[in-house]
Design a protein around this motif. Structure first.
Motif, mmCIF file in Angstrom:
data_model
loop_
_atom_site.group_PDB
_atom_site.id
_atom_site.type_symbol
_atom_site.label_atom_id
_atom_site.label_comp_id
_atom_site.label_asym_id
_atom_site.label_seq_id
_atom_site.Cartn_x
_atom_site.Cartn_y
_atom_site.Cartn_z
ATOM 1 N N ILE B 108 0.982 -1.524 0.004
ATOM 2 C CA ILE B 108 -0.073 0.070 -0.512
ATOM 3 C C ILE B 108 1.306 1.050 0.029
ATOM 4 O O ILE B 108 0.679 2.095 -0.623
ATOM 5 C CB ILE B 108 -0.620 -0.207 1.225
ATOM 6 C CG1 ILE B 108 -1.854 -1.359 1.686
ATOM 7 C CG2 ILE B 108 -1.873 1.306 1.228
ATOM 8 C CD1 ILE B 108 -2.702 -1.432 2.463
ATOM 9 N N SER B 112 0.678 4.132 -2.766
ATOM 10 C CA SER B 112 0.334 5.447 -1.994
ATOM 11 C C SER B 112 1.616 6.271 -2.678
ATOM 12 O O SER B 112 1.152 7.868 -3.070
ATOM 13 C CB SER B 112 0.157 5.736 -1.016
ATOM 14 O OG SER B 112 1.098 5.488 0.042
ATOM 15 N N ILE B 127 -6.003 -0.320 6.061
ATOM 16 C CA ILE B 127 -6.224 -0.789 4.888
ATOM 17 C C ILE B 127 -5.636 -2.386 4.401
ATOM 18 O O ILE B 127 -6.869 -2.773 4.678
ATOM 19 C CB ILE B 127 -6.252 -0.554 3.741
ATOM 20 C CG1 ILE B 127 -6.561 1.766 3.574
ATOM 21 C CG2 ILE B 127 -6.713 -0.946 2.308
ATOM 22 C CD1 ILE B 127 -6.207 2.376 2.351
ATOM 23 N N TYR B 131 -8.124 -5.723 4.001
ATOM 24 C CA TYR B 131 -7.953 -6.409 3.349
ATOM 25 C C TYR B 131 -7.981 -8.560 3.533
ATOM 26 O O TYR B 131 -8.105 -9.641 3.018
ATOM 27 C CB TYR B 131 -7.216 -6.092 2.134
ATOM 28 C CG TYR B 131 -7.594 -5.497 0.822
ATOM 29 C CD1 TYR B 131 -8.516 -5.657 -0.216
ATOM 30 C CD2 TYR B 131 -7.826 -4.195 0.710
ATOM 31 C CE1 TYR B 131 -9.172 -4.797 -1.221
ATOM 32 C CE2 TYR B 131 -7.712 -2.947 0.180
ATOM 33 C CZ TYR B 131 -8.644 -3.895 -0.722
ATOM 34 O OH TYR B 131 -9.411 -2.845 -1.327
ATOM 35 N N LEU B 162 -4.855 -6.778 -4.076
ATOM 36 C CA LEU B 162 -6.117 -6.223 -3.851
ATOM 37 C C LEU B 162 -5.886 -4.399 -3.364
ATOM 38 O O LEU B 162 -6.063 -3.172 -3.648
ATOM 39 C CB LEU B 162 -7.073 -6.756 -3.267
ATOM 40 C CG LEU B 162 -7.114 -7.820 -4.268
ATOM 41 C CD1 LEU B 162 -8.069 -8.682 -2.816
ATOM 42 C CD2 LEU B 162 -7.652 -7.312 -5.884
ATOM 43 N N ALA B 163 -5.230 -4.860 -1.946
ATOM 44 C CA ALA B 163 -5.681 -3.729 -1.229
ATOM 45 C C ALA B 163 -3.973 -2.402 -1.602
ATOM 46 O O ALA B 163 -4.437 -1.085 -1.422
ATOM 47 C CB ALA B 163 -4.376 -3.881 -0.010
ATOM 48 N N ASP B 165 -5.508 -1.266 -4.533
ATOM 49 C CA ASP B 165 -6.073 -1.623 -5.551
ATOM 50 C C ASP B 165 -5.284 -0.263 -7.176
ATOM 51 O O ASP B 165 -5.510 1.207 -6.295
ATOM 52 C CB ASP B 165 -7.210 0.099 -4.639
ATOM 53 C CG ASP B 165 -7.967 0.319 -5.395
ATOM 54 O OD1 ASP B 165 -8.882 -0.726 -5.782
ATOM 55 O OD2 ASP B 165 -8.164 1.900 -4.769
ATOM 56 N N THR B 166 -5.052 -1.116 -7.489
ATOM 57 C CA THR B 166 -4.943 -0.477 -9.005
ATOM 58 C C THR B 166 -5.472 -1.147 -10.055
ATOM 59 O O THR B 166 -6.619 -1.792 -9.307
ATOM 60 C CB THR B 166 -3.215 -1.544 -9.341
ATOM 61 O OG1 THR B 166 -3.581 -2.646 -9.007
ATOM 62 C CG2 THR B 166 -2.434 -0.657 -7.889
ATOM 63 N N GLN B 167 -5.974 -0.354 -10.823
ATOM 64 C CA GLN B 167 -6.508 -1.070 -11.387
ATOM 65 C C GLN B 167 -6.261 -2.719 -12.168
ATOM 66 O O GLN B 167 -7.238 -2.809 -13.178
ATOM 67 C CB GLN B 167 -6.840 0.075 -13.143
ATOM 68 C CG GLN B 167 -8.199 0.014 -13.838
ATOM 69 C CD GLN B 167 -9.200 -0.206 -13.302
ATOM 70 O OE1 GLN B 167 -9.670 -0.198 -11.601
ATOM 71 N NE2 GLN B 167 -10.298 -1.578 -13.055
ATOM 72 N N GLY B 197 -17.020 -7.484 -6.374
ATOM 73 C CA GLY B 197 -15.653 -5.892 -6.057
ATOM 74 C C GLY B 197 -16.767 -5.061 -7.180
ATOM 75 O O GLY B 197 -17.192 -5.963 -8.351
ATOM 76 N N ASP B 199 -15.904 -2.069 -8.236
ATOM 77 C CA ASP B 199 -15.148 -2.258 -9.885
ATOM 78 C C ASP B 199 -14.758 -3.472 -10.061
ATOM 79 O O ASP B 199 -13.508 -3.465 -9.702
ATOM 80 C CB ASP B 199 -14.236 -0.867 -9.548
ATOM 81 C CG ASP B 199 -13.365 -0.711 -8.316
ATOM 82 O OD1 ASP B 199 -13.179 -1.356 -7.594
ATOM 83 O OD2 ASP B 199 -11.989 -0.092 -8.541
ATOM 84 N N LYS B 201 -11.680 -4.830 -12.432
ATOM 85 C CA LYS B 201 -10.529 -4.653 -12.879
ATOM 86 C C LYS B 201 -10.686 -5.074 -13.727
ATOM 87 O O LYS B 201 -11.011 -6.562 -14.159
ATOM 88 C CB LYS B 201 -9.671 -4.876 -11.332
ATOM 89 C CG LYS B 201 -10.229 -4.361 -9.652
ATOM 90 C CD LYS B 201 -9.026 -4.701 -8.872
ATOM 91 C CE LYS B 201 -8.765 -4.108 -7.814
ATOM 92 N NZ LYS B 201 -8.915 -2.375 -7.564
#
Lengths: 308, 278
Positions: B108, B112, B127, B131, B162-163, B165-167, B197, B199, B201
């Motif tokens: 993460i 970030s 976060i 997860y 998953l944490a 949070d990339t596309q 989910g 969104d 991915k």
């Protein structure tokens, strides 16, 4: 097993009683001018350490006969030494001092001994720390950057096998103080093996871990700090004690060739005046210092080894 | 956001060292691969060992550069590792000197840092716990990876990916080293996480296992000797389970079709055929 431990426990104390009896009651063959009181204190300290180990083992339900066997051997050696020197004077008078004389040194010259211990230990800790830190940091950087590795690794391979002690006479005249010369010798002794080990380890990091880090966008300083350093750490921790031994070797060597302070100096100096009781006392102090430092490094090793 | 274009990509070994520009046939790993993966698609890549699957993933991750051709994400060429992509490898997914929680937090933190999200220490911890909870590994947060089984380690690796949070998510045979039971459990987990989910991915998932591909994929690409041989859409309703797929006629037909590809492929050996059944 419990019975065996107890039998040895009893044997150890019978021997101790005999030893104390011999020391205090038997007439001396050799005229000695010191009292046996410091010797008894030393025996009490040894007995105390033994009891500490014995009861710790008993509490942890360890069926180890180690401490009892060791103490029996120690008392036998003391008995032989005491009888051969003080009581029957079989051994050469000057060369083999009596235990009374040796332990009296601790009473009469403990300020000198303490000063020398402090001098040696501080020098050792400084040299050892500088050597370790430089070895690890430079080793990791050179191991990690291929160009630096290609440049420095061959150079290191040529320089590392030269015993640092051969630099000693020159360093003593080159550097302003004797202490700085000793420190440099210790640093050299610790640095080279550490540097070579780190270069190898840092350059052989698992490709998978490296890919993992790279794909996470880890770069430059974060790579060194969060990936490479933790990766080499178990190796560093494992080498702590070996390096300490090397450092101590370098220290005592350096002190014996021209220092004006330190345990090595104390021993050489006493030797010149044929004060062999002081020589043996100095050797005992060396043993104590190295044991304590070794215990500290093992504790550090256990405390910080987390993942292997 | 998250569509991938692989445009006529060739990769040959030996060229990275700056060797000759004409790759010999033996060192050619990818031979003019073109692929368009739309945003939100779950793509599985299957194929025999040595077909270039892992190489394609390494190119997508920016760990290697193509000999010729170009890869791009949302029209932007891939020129190195980037944190618009997270990943799970078969081995070495976690750093052994970091505890489970620290591993996830590190992912993460990196994400970030690069994406310019301002996340404090507490946010990251929260976060990460969230997860870990989703992959049912919260109890092991304070353990080191060596204290966990292979399946548990992969759960943590999934949580980390998953944490972040990339596309785009990239999986390189993540369950290849696990026993069948653990593998089924983790496949179920990925299916569940992906289909629930909020969104969707984009996922590129390399596997050896045909039932796994059918369970997870929207589309399956068969790669052999560096070329795409087949490109099949998997129009099966979600949520899917392995048991339901075994009874489903469409799924069975697809499975037979894909299995046939392996049998007919001269580059597939016995070991590949053993492994495809999962």
């Amino acid at each position: 097993m419990k019975a065996i431990a107890n039998r040895q426990f009893v044997a150890a104390h019978v021997l101790l009683a005999a030893l104390v009896a011999v020391i205090s009651c038997m007439p001396n063959h050799k005229a000695i001018t010191v009292t046996y009181f410091p010797l008894l204190v030393a025996l009490a300290v040894i007995e105390g350490i033994y009891l500490l180990f014995f009861f710790r083992n008993a509490r942890e339900k360890k069926r180890s006969t180690g401490p009892s066997d060791i103490i029996v051997l120690v008392w036998v050696l003391f008995l032989v030494w005491e009888l051969a020197s003080t009581k029957f004077a079989i051994t050469p008078n000057v060369l083999v001092p009596t235990p009374e004389e040796v332990f009296d040194i601790f009473r009469t010259s403990y300020p000198t001994l303490w000063r020398n211990v402090v001098s040696s230990t501080s020098l050792l800790v400084v040299g050892y720390s500088i050597g370790m830190v430089l070895g690890v940091v430079l080793g990791v950087i050179c191991g990690w950057v291929p160009r630096l590795r290609a440049m420095f690794y061959p150079i290191a391979n040529v320089l590392a096998p030269i015993p640092p002690t051969v630099f000693a006479p020159y360093l003593v005249v080159l550097l302003p103080t004797f202490r700085s010369a000793s420190a440099v010798i210790i640093v050299l002794g610790v640095f080279w093996p550490q540097f070579l080990a780190m270069v190898l380890r840092a350059s052989s990091i698992d490709q998978g871990l490296l890919d993992n880090a790279r794909a996470l966008g880890v770069r430059s300083t974060t790579m060194i700090r969060r990936i490479i350093l933790p990766y080499v750490m178990p190796g560093v921790l494992q080498s702590l004690r070996v390096s300490l031994t090397t450092a101590f070797l370098m220290l005592t060597f350096a002190e014996m060739i021209g220092a004006t302070a330190g345990i090595g100096f104390y021993i050489t100096n006493s030797n010149i005046y044929a004060n062999y009781a002081a020589v043996i006392a100095g050797i005992i102090v060396c043993g104590i210092v190295v044991t304590v430092l070794s215990a500290v490094t093992s504790w550090i090793q256990r405390r910080f080894t987390t993942w292997r | 956001m998250g569509s991938i274009i692989v445009d006529n990509v060739t990769f040959a070994y030996g060229d990275e060292a700056g060797g000759a520009a004409s790759p010999s046939a033996g060192s050619l790993v990818l031979d003019g691969v073109s692929l368009h993966i739309p945003d939100g698609q779950f793509l599985c890549i299957i194929g025999p060992s040595g077909s270039g699957k892992t190489t394609l993933l390494r190119l997508l991750l920016g760990l290697s550069e193509p000999t010729s051709g170009q890869l791009s994400i949302d029209g932007k060429a891939i020129d190195g590792p980037g944190l618009d992509r997270s990943f799970v490898f078969q081995d070495y997914s976690l750093f052994p000197w970091m505890k489970v929680q620290e591993n996830v937090e590190f992912g993460i933190e990196q994400a970030s840092k690069v994406l310019g999200r301002a996340l404090g220490r507490e946010d990251r911890a929260r976060i990460a716990r969230d997860y870990l909870q989703r992959v049912k590994m919260l109890d092991a947060a304070d353990k080191y990876p060596y204290q966990l089984s292979g399946g548990m380690q992969q759960r943590v690796a999934i949580a980390r990916a998953l944490a972040m949070d990339t596309q785009i998510l990239i999986f390189d045979e993540p369950f290849g080293a696990l026993d069948v039971k653990t593998r089924r459990a983790l496949q179920g987990l990925v299916e569940e996480l992906w289909s629930t989910g909020c969104d969707r991915k984009t996922v590129v998932f390399v596997t050896h296992d045909i039932p796994e591909a059918l369970l997870l994929a929207d589309r399956i690409v068969y790669l052999s000797k560096g070329s795409i041989v087949a490109d099949v859409a998997v129009d099966l309703p979600r949520p899917r389970t392995v048991e339901a797929l075994e009874r489903d006629a469409v799924a069975s037909a697809l499975a037979r079709e894909l299995t046939d590809l392996f049998y007919r492929d001269p580059n597939a050996d016995e070991r590949d055929i053993d492994e495809i059944a999962g």
